[in-house]
Scaffold this active site. Structure first.
Site, PDB file in Angstrom:
ATOM      1  CG  ASP A 102       0.572  -0.508  -3.251  1.00 25.50           C
ATOM      2  OD1 ASP A 102      -0.219  -0.713  -4.190  1.00 25.50           O
ATOM      3  OD2 ASP A 102       1.363  -1.378  -2.813  1.00 25.50           O
TER       4      ASP A 102
HETATM    5  N1  URA Z   1       4.864  -2.997  -5.694  1.00 20.23           N
HETATM    6  C1  URA Z   1       4.125  -2.820  -4.596  1.00 20.23           C
HETATM    7  O1  URA Z   1       3.977  -3.729  -3.793  1.00 20.23           O
HETATM    8  N2  URA Z   1       3.551  -1.627  -4.391  1.00 20.23           N
HETATM    9  C2  URA Z   1       3.706  -0.574  -5.232  1.00 20.23           C
HETATM   10  O2  URA Z   1       3.178   0.509  -4.994  1.00 20.23           O
HETATM   11  C3  URA Z   1       4.496  -0.772  -6.368  1.00 20.23           C
HETATM   12  C4  URA Z   1       5.065  -1.990  -6.580  1.00 20.23           C
END
Ligand code: URA
Length: 232
Positions: A102
């Site tokens: 993310d």
């Molecule tokens: N899980 C998440 O919620 N975000 C990420 O970036 C990676 C794993």
């Protein structure tokens, strides 16, 4: 391999750009200045220099990056900087990120041009572990750890698969999963009534985030690291 293909595969420029660069005399092959880019060279043996710098061909290139927050895992974006923007002199063309983190997640991101490996590392069938250091809004209880390990309902058809969850010496959660569902870690913590305030991936399969790789930095994997992910 044709010289123009060789140079464009090594990301010296597009096919038409490298044609011009060769014409202008910027390229030598085995010590001889060449003017034609349609000649054949041995991509593994010929010594090709571009503006005096040796260009080395590798079919596959593997990059480890410590992704900073605020950067999108994408090739390009109109509004936000992307992880690809952080790689200035790209050592190969057609690089892509293996999976995504993310925008606000930091840590280990693998970038390569090896589609087959990427597919294997992301496939749930191969159970590649991913470990996250998770900063949580509230303390994580023993019951929460147990639930995270056993699998929680995050609103999908299936509960999450068994995971590993423990607290480190600072009380932060270390969560190892081998699936890659959308926002999985954040949704897992929501499922136990908590909220993620920071998220950093510290390992991906056999790769550990190197201590000396600062956020925003990247380097190519060394031979041992490549062997450890390619031949697993
Ligand atoms: N899980 C998440 O919620 N975000 C990420 O970036 C990676 C794993």
């Amino acid at each position: 391999m044709r010289l123009d293909r060789f140079l464009s595969e090594c990301n010296v420029g597009s096919r038409s750009q490298v044609k011009e660069l060769v014409k202008k005399g910027f390229v030598t092959v085995d010590g001889v200045a060449v003017k034609k880019s349609d000649i054949n060279i041995d991509e593994n043996k010929s010594i090709v220099l571009f503006k005096g710098k040796r260009i080395i061909y590798r079919q596959f290139v593997y990059i480890i990056m410590n992704k900073p927050a605020g950067v999108l895992t994408a090739s390009r974006d109109k509004k936000s900087p992307t992880v690809m923007d952080l790689i200035k002199d790209k050592p190969a063309k057609d690089l892509f990120a293996v999976g995504r983190l993310d925008k606000d997640t930091t840590g280990l991101l693998l970038i390569c041009n090896d589609g087959e490996l990427s597919h294997r590392l992301l496939s749930p069938r191969y159970h590649v572990d991913k470990t996250y250091l998770v900063g949580c809004e509230k303390p994580v209880s023993e019951d929460d750890l147990k639930a995270l390990e056993e699998g929680v309902d995050i609103g999908d058809e299936e509960k999450t698969l068994p995971a590993k969850a423990c607290l480190d010496e600072n009380g932060d959660l270390l969560l190892t999963i081998h699936e890659g569902r959308y926002h999985q870690v954040k949704r897992m913590l929501e499922a136990v009534g908590n909220c993620v305030v920071s998220l950093k991936r510290i390992s991906f399969g056999s790769l550990l985030l190197p201590n000396d790789l600062k956020e925003g930095e990247w380097r190519e994997l060394n031979k041992d690291e490549i062997d450890s992910i390619v031949f697993k």
